[in-house]
Design a protein around this motif. Structure first.
Motif, PDB file in Angstrom:
ATOM      1  N   ILE A 235      -0.325   1.961  13.222  1.00  0.00           N
ATOM      2  CA  ILE A 235      -0.268   1.216  11.966  1.00  0.00           C
ATOM      3  C   ILE A 235      -0.833   2.102  10.868  1.00  0.00           C
ATOM      4  O   ILE A 235      -1.973   2.583  10.969  1.00  0.00           O
ATOM      5  N   LYS A 236      -0.042   2.344   9.837  1.00  0.00           N
ATOM      6  CA  LYS A 236      -0.516   3.064   8.652  1.00  0.00           C
ATOM      7  C   LYS A 236      -0.819   2.010   7.583  1.00  0.00           C
ATOM      8  O   LYS A 236       0.082   1.262   7.171  1.00  0.00           O
ATOM      9  N   TYR A 237      -2.070   1.950   7.165  1.00  0.00           N
ATOM     10  CA  TYR A 237      -2.470   0.906   6.225  1.00  0.00           C
ATOM     11  C   TYR A 237      -3.222   1.515   5.054  1.00  0.00           C
ATOM     12  O   TYR A 237      -3.758   2.629   5.130  1.00  0.00           O
ATOM     13  N   GLY A 238      -3.252   0.787   3.957  1.00  0.00           N
ATOM     14  CA  GLY A 238      -3.979   1.273   2.792  1.00  0.00           C
ATOM     15  C   GLY A 238      -3.453   0.649   1.523  1.00  0.00           C
ATOM     16  O   GLY A 238      -2.675  -0.308   1.529  1.00  0.00           O
ATOM     17  N   ALA A 239      -3.888   1.201   0.396  1.00  0.00           N
ATOM     18  CA  ALA A 239      -3.484   0.700  -0.912  1.00  0.00           C
ATOM     19  C   ALA A 239      -1.991   0.934  -1.144  1.00  0.00           C
ATOM     20  O   ALA A 239      -1.394   1.831  -0.547  1.00  0.00           O
ATOM     21  N   PRO A 240      -1.362   0.142  -2.005  1.00  0.00           N
ATOM     22  CA  PRO A 240       0.054   0.366  -2.320  1.00  0.00           C
ATOM     23  C   PRO A 240       0.257   1.728  -2.992  1.00  0.00           C
ATOM     24  O   PRO A 240      -0.644   2.255  -3.651  1.00  0.00           O
ATOM     25  N   GLY A 241       1.450   2.289  -2.805  1.00  0.00           N
ATOM     26  CA  GLY A 241       1.792   3.530  -3.499  1.00  0.00           C
ATOM     27  C   GLY A 241       1.205   4.773  -2.876  1.00  0.00           C
ATOM     28  O   GLY A 241       1.159   5.820  -3.530  1.00  0.00           O
ATOM     29  N   GLU A 379       5.901  -3.235   6.054  1.00  0.00           N
ATOM     30  CA  GLU A 379       5.190  -4.491   5.763  1.00  0.00           C
ATOM     31  C   GLU A 379       5.088  -5.360   7.021  1.00  0.00           C
ATOM     32  O   GLU A 379       5.404  -6.541   7.018  1.00  0.00           O
ATOM     33  N   ILE A 380       4.618  -4.736   8.067  1.00  0.00           N
ATOM     34  CA  ILE A 380       4.559  -5.393   9.380  1.00  0.00           C
ATOM     35  C   ILE A 380       3.717  -6.653   9.364  1.00  0.00           C
ATOM     36  O   ILE A 380       3.948  -7.581  10.148  1.00  0.00           O
ATOM     37  N   ASN A 381       2.747  -6.751   8.479  1.00  0.00           N
ATOM     38  CA  ASN A 381       1.834  -7.884   8.470  1.00  0.00           C
ATOM     39  C   ASN A 381       2.398  -9.124   7.773  1.00  0.00           C
ATOM     40  O   ASN A 381       1.750 -10.156   7.725  1.00  0.00           O
ATOM     41  N   ARG A 382       3.625  -9.053   7.258  1.00  0.00           N
ATOM     42  CA  ARG A 382       4.175 -10.204   6.541  1.00  0.00           C
ATOM     43  C   ARG A 382       4.831 -11.224   7.465  1.00  0.00           C
ATOM     44  O   ARG A 382       5.171 -12.324   7.046  1.00  0.00           O
ATOM     45  N   ALA A 383       5.035 -10.877   8.727  1.00  0.00           N
ATOM     46  CA  ALA A 383       5.625 -11.817   9.690  1.00  0.00           C
ATOM     47  C   ALA A 383       4.542 -12.410  10.577  1.00  0.00           C
ATOM     48  O   ALA A 383       3.412 -11.913  10.632  1.00  0.00           O
ATOM     49  N   GLU A 384       4.879 -13.491  11.289  1.00  0.00           N
ATOM     50  CA  GLU A 384       3.972 -14.082  12.266  1.00  0.00           C
ATOM     51  C   GLU A 384       4.087 -13.260  13.543  1.00  0.00           C
ATOM     52  O   GLU A 384       4.956 -13.497  14.390  1.00  0.00           O
ATOM     53  N   LEU A 385       3.215 -12.267  13.685  1.00  0.00           N
ATOM     54  CA  LEU A 385       3.438 -11.205  14.664  1.00  0.00           C
ATOM     55  C   LEU A 385       3.416 -11.676  16.114  1.00  0.00           C
ATOM     56  O   LEU A 385       4.217 -11.222  16.933  1.00  0.00           O
ATOM     57  N   TRP A 460      -4.882   2.784  14.453  1.00  0.00           N
ATOM     58  CA  TRP A 460      -4.921   2.444  13.023  1.00  0.00           C
ATOM     59  C   TRP A 460      -5.265   3.677  12.200  1.00  0.00           C
ATOM     60  O   TRP A 460      -6.254   4.358  12.471  1.00  0.00           O
ATOM     61  N   GLU A 461      -4.435   3.965  11.221  1.00  0.00           N
ATOM     62  CA  GLU A 461      -4.642   5.126  10.351  1.00  0.00           C
ATOM     63  C   GLU A 461      -4.654   4.667   8.897  1.00  0.00           C
ATOM     64  O   GLU A 461      -3.642   4.169   8.389  1.00  0.00           O
ATOM     65  N   GLU A 462      -5.799   4.818   8.249  1.00  0.00           N
ATOM     66  CA  GLU A 462      -5.879   4.466   6.830  1.00  0.00           C
ATOM     67  C   GLU A 462      -5.287   5.597   5.992  1.00  0.00           C
ATOM     68  O   GLU A 462      -5.571   6.770   6.219  1.00  0.00           O
ATOM     69  N   VAL A 463      -4.451   5.222   5.039  1.00  0.00           N
ATOM     70  CA  VAL A 463      -3.813   6.193   4.147  1.00  0.00           C
ATOM     71  C   VAL A 463      -4.400   5.993   2.753  1.00  0.00           C
ATOM     72  O   VAL A 463      -4.273   4.914   2.168  1.00  0.00           O
ATOM     73  N   ASP A 504      -8.843  -1.416  -1.885  1.00  0.00           N
ATOM     74  CA  ASP A 504      -7.456  -1.759  -1.563  1.00  0.00           C
ATOM     75  C   ASP A 504      -6.588  -1.861  -2.811  1.00  0.00           C
ATOM     76  O   ASP A 504      -5.356  -1.888  -2.700  1.00  0.00           O
ATOM     77  N   TYR A 505      -7.216  -1.947  -3.975  1.00  0.00           N
ATOM     78  CA  TYR A 505      -6.464  -2.091  -5.230  1.00  0.00           C
ATOM     79  C   TYR A 505      -6.324  -0.774  -5.988  1.00  0.00           C
ATOM     80  O   TYR A 505      -5.846  -0.751  -7.130  1.00  0.00           O
ATOM     81  N   ARG A 506      -6.747   0.309  -5.362  1.00  0.00           N
ATOM     82  CA  ARG A 506      -6.572   1.612  -6.013  1.00  0.00           C
ATOM     83  C   ARG A 506      -5.087   1.924  -6.188  1.00  0.00           C
ATOM     84  O   ARG A 506      -4.229   1.377  -5.500  1.00  0.00           O
ATOM     85  N   LEU A 507      -4.796   2.832  -7.118  1.00  0.00           N
ATOM     86  CA  LEU A 507      -3.411   3.215  -7.398  1.00  0.00           C
ATOM     87  C   LEU A 507      -3.046   4.434  -6.562  1.00  0.00           C
ATOM     88  O   LEU A 507      -3.718   5.463  -6.634  1.00  0.00           O
ATOM     89  N   GLY A 508      -2.002   4.313  -5.778  1.00  0.00           N
ATOM     90  CA  GLY A 508      -1.563   5.422  -4.948  1.00  0.00           C
ATOM     91  C   GLY A 508      -0.857   6.496  -5.758  1.00  0.00           C
ATOM     92  O   GLY A 508      -0.350   6.247  -6.860  1.00  0.00           O
TER      93      GLY A 508
END
Length: 562
Positions: A235-241, A379-385, A460-463, A504-508
């Motif tokens: 899972i690659k997760y982090g702020a948008p952009g 956007e894997i987290n938008r479904a009922e996994l 889990w990898e934070e980007v 989490d609200y930083r600008l990518g």
């Protein structure tokens, strides 16, 4: 010579040459500058690195202070970044006047040997009361190209083990420290990456020098060794952009191309056949992902028929080799099958997908030469996994045909839908050559859809927003705009410190990648346009309904606008 090292080098440098050219040039610039200082120190042995006569406007560095700042800059200094290590103002002040540190740093620059490297690490610990191996390793890497630019110990050990375990370099019997392993790996790769070999094959010629070879080690870590080293589901997760989906696709392309050039030259499998991308959403279901009943028109009548979902169909294609071998001998571990054993077995050898395998060296393990299959779930987290994955929860942890299970619709499976058929019963399994990359924005509160059972099945990898990469890009695209990176960094710092928002609200960096403005636009005018077109509306949306819209002005100020 291990041809696969040459193939990997050629592919990675060809793929990233334009993107990493600025790094190559900056790397060359600082190491040559330090080499100039070394020559002066060796000419007059009594001089120390803080001697003013070593510096000047026409020399590599203008002053001792400038040299110190560049060597231990909190930003990339040409060799590498420093991760979480910080060279504070207090540390900088202390370093400028500490005679013992100056003496040992002088020795390191004059002779970047293992002994001097270790002495410098020790004195750093004594002077600053902290252990910063990234900083001390980077200092040594600035003094010699015989160690790589991968200065983080954990990351280097990971890529080093990958090169050794996959037999791309000779077996290693030396010390387990960063310096010794670096010396060995760099020397081995230089010997194996031959310029004549690089001119063979389908890809264009690529540059080869000691800088590119050292950068290649990092590229191998970032794109080959690291992505699936701990798990084949990430899972690659982090702020948008921050380019999570873009990077996921690129990693898949590189993994496939490496397989194709190394093992699959005779295979007809193309990238489009092994790669799938899907975007999850709240109504995405088990029937979409695994299997479900769908109305199919047959003889002018609608009939409910079992249809494979996107992931199950991918598993069916990816698992056909493993399924064949299981049906030949269910008691033999898949990982132990060699090409020669397949040739001697009762396999139906006229199957098209086996033909390229049977042309390869007989001692090669089958598991190592199968094409990789990928699914990128945006956007894997938008479904009922838990509902979407169903039995996949088990199959992700217990892979292979020997762990095949019955699905909800097992009774309706036949040879056309089952991943594995045993005694007429259709079963499902996830083969060892299937890779899953999910991406998610942590700003999305639906991140809670990941329960603990599912979380532990993924790496889990934070980007993070990569302002260094953005600066390199703008330096190439329009250097006049490069200072905007400092404005974005300051704004991100402000956003991260704001309790209502956070990191989490930083600008990518992707927000500022494809700037369609006229290149004649001045820096401050660009800053205003970016705020009006991109940043201001986005932050207003973040703060909508919070009652804290007054924060917008403080963010605007942080971005450099009044």
């Amino acid at each position: 010579m291990n041809k696969s090292v040459v193939i990997l080098y050629k592919y990675l440098i060809h793929t990233f040459q334009a993107e990493r050219k600025s790094w190559h040039d900056a790397y060359e610039h600082i190491t040559k500058a330090v080499c100039t200082i070394r020559e002066k120190l060796l000419e007059e042995d009594s001089k120390k690195i803080n001697d003013p006569s070593l510096y000047g406007e026409s020399l590599a560095f203008e002053s001792w202070e400038m040299f110190l700042d560049k060597m231990f800059d909190n930003r990339p200094n040409g060799v590498s970044g420093i991760g979480q290590s910080i060279f504070s103002d207090e540390m900088r002040k202390n370093a400028r006047h500490n005679h013992e540190l100056i003496n040992i740093l002088t020795n390191l620059i004059k002779d970047p040997s293992k002994n001097n490297h270790e002495q410098f690490a020790n004195i750093w610990n004594q002077v600053f009361s902290k252990n910063n191996p990234v900083q001390t390793n980077r200092a040594t890497a600035t003094c010699t190209l015989d160690v790589s630019s991968t200065v983080d110990v954990g990351r280097f050990n990971e890529v080093f083990s990958w090169f050794v375990d996959n037999k791309y370099v000779e077996p290693y019997t030396g010390g387990d420290d960063w310096y010794s392993r670096n010396i060995y790996l760099v020397k081995e790769l230089r010997a194996k990456i031959d310029t004549a070999e690089l001119r063979e094959g389908e890809l264009p010629d690529v540059p080869v020098d000691n800088y590119w070879i050292n950068i290649f080690i990092w590229l191998a870590y970032e794109n080959i060794a690291n992505p699936f080293s701990l798990s084949k589901q990430v899972i690659k997760y982090g702020a948008p952009g921050t380019g999570k989906t873009y990077n996921a696709k690129k990693i898949c392309q590189i993994q496939y191309s490496f397989w194709k050039k190394t093992y699959g030259l005779e295979s007809e499998v193309e990238f489009d056949e092994v790669f799938n991308v899907v975007q999850f959403h709240p109504t995405y279901s088990y029937e979409d992902f695994i299997e479900g009943l769908r109305p199919i028109l047959k003889e002018s009548k609608s009939q409910l028929t079992l249809v494979n979902g996107i992931f199950k169909q991918l598993c069916k294609e990816a698992g056909k080799w493993e399924a064949d071998l299981y049906n030949i001998d269910p008691n033999r571990e898949f990982s132990k099958w060699t090409v020669e054993q397949v040739k001697q077995s009762r396999l139906e050898k006229d199957k098209e997908y086996w033909k390229y395998v049977l042309t390869l060296d007989g001692e090669t393990k089958v598991k190592d030469i199968l094409p990789p299959y990928f699914i990128v779930i945006d956007e894997i987290n938008r479904a009922e996994l838990s509902a979407v994955f169903g039995e996949l929860m088990y199959s992700l942890e217990y892979r292979g045909a020997s762990n095949a299970i019955k699905t909800q619709y097992a009774a309706l499976n036949d040879a056309s839908t089952a991943v594995l058929t045993v005694n007429g019963i259709g079963k499902f399994f996830v083969s060892h050559n299937v890779y899953i990359i999910g991406t998610m924005n942590t700003i999305d509160r639906s991140v809670d859809s990941f329960d603990f059972a599912l979380r532990r099945r993924f790496k889990w990898e934070e980007v993070h927003p990569d302002m260094d990469l953005l600066k390199l890009h703008l330096d190439e695209y329009n250097k006049v705009w490069s200072p905007i990176v400092k404005s974005v960094t300051a704004l991100n710092d402000k956003l991260e410190q704001e309790p209502l928002l956070g990191k989490d609200y930083r600008l990518g960096h992707a927000y500022f990648w494809n700037l369609g403005y006229n290149k004649d636009l001045k820096e401050n005018d660009l800053r205003k346009r970016l705020w009006e077109d991109k940043i201001g509306p986005l932050l207003e949306e973040y703060l909508r309904g919070s009652g804290n819209n007054g924060l917008i002005n403080s963010f605007k100020t942080a971005f450099g606008l009044k």
